[in-house]
Structures are given as C-alpha cells and as structure tokens.
Design a protein around this motif. Structure first.
Motif, PDB file in Angstrom:
ATOM      1  N   TYR A   1      -3.921  -1.495 -12.791  1.00  0.00           N
ATOM      2  CA  TYR A   1      -3.042  -2.470 -13.415  1.00  0.00           C
ATOM      3  C   TYR A   1      -2.662  -3.537 -12.398  1.00  0.00           C
ATOM      4  CZ  TYR A   1       0.917  -4.697 -15.685  1.00  0.00           C
ATOM      5  OH  TYR A   1       1.753  -5.624 -16.225  1.00  0.00           O
ATOM      6  N   ILE A   2      -2.845  -4.797 -12.771  1.00  0.00           N
ATOM      7  CA  ILE A   2      -2.477  -5.914 -11.896  1.00  0.00           C
ATOM      8  C   ILE A   2      -1.070  -6.373 -12.273  1.00  0.00           C
ATOM      9  CG2 ILE A   2      -3.047  -8.240 -11.124  1.00  0.00           C
ATOM     10  CD1 ILE A   2      -5.953  -7.678 -11.876  1.00  0.00           C
ATOM     11  N   VAL A   3      -0.167  -6.307 -11.327  1.00  0.00           N
ATOM     12  CA  VAL A   3       1.229  -6.660 -11.571  1.00  0.00           C
ATOM     13  C   VAL A   3       1.347  -8.168 -11.813  1.00  0.00           C
ATOM     14  CG1 VAL A   3       3.567  -6.617 -10.630  1.00  0.00           C
ATOM     15  CG2 VAL A   3       1.978  -4.747 -10.122  1.00  0.00           C
TER      16      VAL A   3
ATOM     17  N   PRO B   1       4.125  -9.292  -7.557  1.00  0.00           N
ATOM     18  CA  PRO B   1       3.093  -9.849  -8.433  1.00  0.00           C
ATOM     19  C   PRO B   1       1.750  -9.892  -7.705  1.00  0.00           C
ATOM     20  CG  PRO B   1       5.099 -11.135  -8.608  1.00  0.00           C
ATOM     21  CD  PRO B   1       5.320 -10.165  -7.482  1.00  0.00           C
ATOM     22  N   ASN B   2       0.696  -9.595  -8.441  1.00  0.00           N
ATOM     23  CA  ASN B   2      -0.695  -9.541  -7.961  1.00  0.00           C
ATOM     24  C   ASN B   2      -1.026  -8.255  -7.214  1.00  0.00           C
ATOM     25  OD1 ASN B   2      -1.304 -12.142  -9.016  1.00  0.00           O
ATOM     26  ND2 ASN B   2      -0.361 -13.083  -7.214  1.00  0.00           N
ATOM     27  N   ASP B   3      -0.044  -7.379  -6.984  1.00  0.00           N
ATOM     28  CA  ASP B   3      -0.384  -6.048  -6.477  1.00  0.00           C
ATOM     29  C   ASP B   3      -1.263  -5.359  -7.509  1.00  0.00           C
ATOM     30  OD1 ASP B   3       0.944  -6.189  -4.085  1.00  0.00           O
ATOM     31  OD2 ASP B   3       2.658  -4.977  -4.704  1.00  0.00           O
ATOM     32  N   ILE B   4      -2.240  -4.599  -7.029  1.00  0.00           N
ATOM     33  CA  ILE B   4      -3.105  -3.821  -7.923  1.00  0.00           C
ATOM     34  C   ILE B   4      -2.691  -2.362  -7.823  1.00  0.00           C
ATOM     35  CG2 ILE B   4      -5.468  -3.126  -8.457  1.00  0.00           C
ATOM     36  CD1 ILE B   4      -6.413  -5.737  -7.143  1.00  0.00           C
ATOM     37  N   LEU B   5      -2.170  -1.825  -8.916  1.00  0.00           N
ATOM     38  CA  LEU B   5      -1.754  -0.436  -8.950  1.00  0.00           C
ATOM     39  C   LEU B   5      -2.903   0.426  -9.449  1.00  0.00           C
ATOM     40  CD1 LEU B   5       1.824  -0.762 -10.525  1.00  0.00           C
ATOM     41  CD2 LEU B   5       1.113  -1.065  -8.146  1.00  0.00           C
ATOM     42  N   ILE B   6      -3.147   1.541  -8.769  1.00  0.00           N
ATOM     43  CA  ILE B   6      -4.230   2.442  -9.176  1.00  0.00           C
ATOM     44  C   ILE B   6      -3.691   3.854  -9.340  1.00  0.00           C
ATOM     45  CG2 ILE B   6      -6.186   1.121  -8.280  1.00  0.00           C
ATOM     46  CD1 ILE B   6      -6.056   2.754  -5.732  1.00  0.00           C
TER      47      ILE B   6
ATOM     48  N   LEU C   1      -0.692  10.485  -8.758  1.00  0.00           N
ATOM     49  CA  LEU C   1       0.191   9.505  -8.139  1.00  0.00           C
ATOM     50  C   LEU C   1      -0.312   8.098  -8.398  1.00  0.00           C
ATOM     51  CD1 LEU C   1       0.703  11.277  -4.684  1.00  0.00           C
ATOM     52  CD2 LEU C   1       2.316  11.233  -6.583  1.00  0.00           C
ATOM     53  N   ILE C   2       0.571   7.145  -8.214  1.00  0.00           N
ATOM     54  CA  ILE C   2       0.230   5.727  -8.364  1.00  0.00           C
ATOM     55  C   ILE C   2       0.558   5.014  -7.066  1.00  0.00           C
ATOM     56  CG2 ILE C   2       0.743   3.592  -9.623  1.00  0.00           C
ATOM     57  CD1 ILE C   2       1.607   5.519 -11.958  1.00  0.00           C
ATOM     58  N   GLY C   3      -0.350   4.178  -6.601  1.00  0.00           N
ATOM     59  CA  GLY C   3      -0.102   3.429  -5.377  1.00  0.00           C
ATOM     60  C   GLY C   3      -0.735   2.057  -5.442  1.00  0.00           C
ATOM     61  N   VAL C   4      -0.459   1.264  -4.421  1.00  0.00           N
ATOM     62  CA  VAL C   4      -1.037  -0.082  -4.337  1.00  0.00           C
ATOM     63  C   VAL C   4      -2.399   0.001  -3.676  1.00  0.00           C
ATOM     64  CG1 VAL C   4      -0.760  -2.383  -3.370  1.00  0.00           C
ATOM     65  CG2 VAL C   4       1.238  -1.163  -4.236  1.00  0.00           C
TER      66      VAL C   4
ATOM     67  N   VAL D   1       7.944  -4.855   7.900  1.00  0.00           N
ATOM     68  CA  VAL D   1       9.139  -5.130   7.108  1.00  0.00           C
ATOM     69  C   VAL D   1       8.757  -6.099   6.001  1.00  0.00           C
ATOM     70  CG1 VAL D   1      11.477  -6.046   7.111  1.00  0.00           C
ATOM     71  CG2 VAL D   1      10.641  -4.782   9.093  1.00  0.00           C
ATOM     72  N   THR D   2       9.027  -5.726   4.764  1.00  0.00           N
ATOM     73  CA  THR D   2       8.668  -6.584   3.643  1.00  0.00           C
ATOM     74  C   THR D   2       9.914  -7.204   3.023  1.00  0.00           C
ATOM     75  OG1 THR D   2       8.714  -4.669   2.179  1.00  0.00           O
ATOM     76  CG2 THR D   2       6.586  -5.274   3.099  1.00  0.00           C
ATOM     77  N   SER D   3       9.769  -8.414   2.511  1.00  0.00           N
ATOM     78  CA  SER D   3      10.896  -9.126   1.916  1.00  0.00           C
ATOM     79  C   SER D   3      11.119  -8.664   0.483  1.00  0.00           C
ATOM     80  CB  SER D   3      10.621 -10.626   1.936  1.00  0.00           C
ATOM     81  OG  SER D   3      11.570 -11.315   1.152  1.00  0.00           O
ATOM     82  N   THR D   4      12.377  -8.627   0.075  1.00  0.00           N
ATOM     83  CA  THR D   4      12.700  -8.272  -1.310  1.00  0.00           C
ATOM     84  C   THR D   4      12.689  -9.490  -2.229  1.00  0.00           C
ATOM     85  OG1 THR D   4      15.069  -8.595  -0.932  1.00  0.00           O
ATOM     86  CG2 THR D   4      14.184  -6.399  -0.490  1.00  0.00           C
ATOM     87  N   ALA D   5      12.501 -10.672  -1.641  1.00  0.00           N
ATOM     88  CA  ALA D   5      12.703 -11.925  -2.384  1.00  0.00           C
ATOM     89  C   ALA D   5      11.880 -12.012  -3.663  1.00  0.00           C
ATOM     90  CB  ALA D   5      12.414 -13.115  -1.484  1.00  0.00           C
ATOM     91  N   ASN D   6      10.586 -11.720  -3.588  1.00  0.00           N
ATOM     92  CA  ASN D   6       9.715 -11.911  -4.743  1.00  0.00           C
ATOM     93  C   ASN D   6       9.276 -10.602  -5.371  1.00  0.00           C
ATOM     94  OD1 ASN D   6       9.636 -14.819  -4.462  1.00  0.00           O
ATOM     95  ND2 ASN D   6       8.326 -14.495  -2.675  1.00  0.00           N
ATOM     96  N   SER D   7       9.940  -9.524  -5.019  1.00  0.00           N
ATOM     97  CA  SER D   7       9.540  -8.222  -5.542  1.00  0.00           C
ATOM     98  C   SER D   7       9.899  -8.096  -7.014  1.00  0.00           C
ATOM     99  CB  SER D   7      10.200  -7.104  -4.741  1.00  0.00           C
ATOM    100  OG  SER D   7      11.607  -7.174  -4.847  1.00  0.00           O
TER     101      SER D   7
END
Length: 365
Positions: A43-45, A83-88, A97-100, A124-130
């Motif tokens: 699934y593509i977010v 957005p655009n993360d691919i979940l498998i 399980l589900i991961g990126v 460290v990842t930003s929460t801004a666009n999550s």
C-alpha cells in the motif's frame, strides 16, 4: 459472627484476586490481532491518509495497530508514516507484521525490526509531514481556541470593562480596558468568552466550564485605580464583548503525534455534549465525554460507544416494558483531555450517537 465475617472477607479478597489473575492471564495469552483477509500486500501512503484509516485497511480492530507495526530501531520516531511510504505485509519470525519497504522487501523490514542494520547514529525524523492519527483539520479548533477550566478560577479573572470608542465590534489595533487584578504591562494575554458549564450526569455537579478564545491582547498600561489598558493584536472570528475574561493564554499540552490505543480509564463514561450540533454525532464529529485525566484518559485513547437498547413491551407478558440490551454503535478517540472532561473524535458510527451514550474501552479481542 466475627469468624464468619472474617471468612466472608477472605472469600471476597480471594475472588477479587482471582479475577485480576484471570484478566492478566487472558491478556497475556491473547492471540495476535487478526489481519483482514483482503488486507493489501502493498500500500502506497497518500497525502490525506490518517493512521486510523490505514489501520482499518489491515485490521478489524484498528486500535491494535501497534501490535503489528514493525518499528525501525534505527529511527528516533519509529512509528511515523509519511506520504509515499510503501507499506508491505510480511511474515517475520512467525508473526504477520507491516513495515515500510526500503527497497529490500520483507528482508529489509526484518533487518530494521531486529536491529541488524548498520548505522552509526540513530536517525531523527520530523513529525511535520507525518500521517496524523485522525484529520487535524476536524479537531484544530478544539485544540487551539477552546479549553475547559474551573468555573471558580474563571470568575476571579479580570473582565473587559469597555473599549476605547465603546465599539460593539472590535478588531486588531483597538484598545480595550479590563478591570480586576492589574495585569503586567508588556505581557500578552488571551481574551476568553464564557461558554456552557459541563455537568456530571449522575451527580449534577459542575465539573468544568468551556471557554473560547476570541482575541489576543497586549497590556499597555495600568491606571491608578487598577484598570488595565490593552491593545488587541489578533481576533479569532468573534468580537470582544464587555464581560469577557482576560488571562494568560492557555496552551493545551497535546503531544505532536499520538496513536490509537485501547483506553485504560478507571471507569466507564458517556457522551455529554455533541459539539457544533444540537442533535446527534456521526463519523467525523467531535463530542465531549465525562472522562478526563483524573480518570486516566489521554490523547489517543479509543472507546466503544454503546447506545441504550430500545424500550419495548412484552406482548406475551401483559405488555410489561422491557429494555433491550445496549449495542455497540461506534467508536471515538480522545484527542484533548482536561481534568474531568475530554474532547473525542468520532471514528465510526453505525447509528447516530446521542448525548447519554455509554463509553467503554474496546474489547481486547
């Protein structure tokens, strides 16, 4: 008599203890959440997705999402999805399980999960666009401009006495005057409008007062008689009126990211108000519930809504009135908590949800 009373106490204590053990054992032996038969393998977010919607694609019990999410130990905020993360969908060590997908498929997800990834530092990842748990646009007003306070505290704060030109409508740049405890010159303050009090249905006790910020003002001077002059710097869609209260702007302590999780409140609750409506709530509505931080409520808590069963007449038993059992009618998620009240977003509703509907944590299974 004393001996039999002691024996009864022992029996009650053993019964309570056994119940705790049984509940603990049931949770410990609880099987993993069931993944939907039609859950996508890939699934593509998309922008506009919410964590609840994504969870619902994979699970019949979306609040158990974190149990199947393969977190990356090399990332400081491993639960964020963009957005655009691919979940498998993967089977790793016997667990679904589900991961990126990082390009290596399920092998890459397993490396992230087990920590077998070469990394000198934790990213460290930003929460801004999550992806948010629920649509932020639907709850922003209830996060930014509306709060619940103690009525006694509210009534002791300075109040608007008048505006410089005695305007009925005020705007940014206008001068207003407040009477009460002198304010600090140079300090920024919020101007708040009194709303309706919240009453605990069972006790009829006032448990909170809703207030809405209508403006922001800067204290510019304090007269000898204690009257404070303020200049309006911002207004929020409503005029400032005589009698509005002035105090330091309230900051709601909302975490930047929260996740749907089964509520662990210490009692059941009920819907006490449907916001922006005089009737019933549906999916996407905001409701107020009589569970707050004092009851263990926190942002992200999911609760099942039960509507009271219909009252019918038993025609076989001389038309005796009988109340049918309450039935689950939807789910809500808390996003803002106060002492005795919380705001919650309606995640789903099979029926219109009304004031008085009961709330309980979702069943673990």
């Amino acid at each position: 008599m004393k001996r039999s009373l002691n024996a009864l106490v022992k029996i009650l204590l053993m019964t309570a203890f056994s119940s705790v053990i049984l509940m603990t054992t049931a949770h410990a032996n609880n099987p993993p959440p069931t993944v939907k038969v039609d859950a996508p393998n890939r699934y593509i977010v998309k922008k506009g997705d919410t964590l609840w919607d994504i969870s619902g694609r994979y699970l019949d019990s979306p609040w158990r999402w974190k149990e199947i999410w393969a977190t990356n130990k090399q990332i400081k905020n491993p639960n964020l999805i963009y957005p655009n993360d691919i979940l498998i969908l993967c089977v790793i060590q016997g667990k679904t399980l589900i991961g990126v997908d990082t390009g290596e498929g399920c092998a890459g997800v397993e490396k992230q999960l087990t920590g077998n990834v070469v990394a000198s530092t934790v990213a460290v990842t930003s929460t801004a666009n999550s992806i948010p748990a629920i649509p932020m646009s639907a709850i922003q007003h209830w996060l930014d401009k509306t709060s619940i306070v103690n009525p006694k505290d509210f009534n002791t704060t300075p109040y608007i006495l008048a505006s410089k030109n005695r305007n009925l409508i005020t705007a940014s740049g206008d001068k207003i005057y407040a009477k009460g405890v002198p304010l600090i010159v140079g300090q920024r303050y919020g101007v708040y409008r009194k709303g309706k009090p919240y009453v605990e249905p069972k006790t009829q006790k006032v448990i909170g007062l809703e207030v809405t910020q209508v403006a922001t003002a800067l204290a510019t001077a304090v007269a000898a008689n204690g009257v404070t002059s303020l200049q309006l710097t911002d207004s929020y869609g409503k005029e400032v009126r005589e009698g509005d209260r002035v105090f330091v702007e309230l900051a709601n302590a909302i975490p930047p990211v929260f996740y749907p999780t089964p509520a662990t409140v210490n009692r059941g609750g009920m819907i006490v108000r449907v916001m922006d409506s005089i009737s019933s709530a549906a999916r996407g509505s905001v409701v107020a519930i009589n569970l707050g931080s004092t009851h263990g409520a926190k942002p992200g808590d999911v609760l099942t809504v039960y509507q009271k069963g219909a009252l019918i007449r038993d025609t076989i038993d001389n038309d005796t009135p009988v109340r049918l059992p309450s039935e689950p009618a939807g789910m809500v998620m808390i996003f803002n908590t106060f002492d005795n009240i919380s705001y919650a977003y309606v995640l789903s509703s099979e029926l219109p949800l009304n004031v008085g509907a009961q709330l309980l944590p979702p069943p673990y299974l």
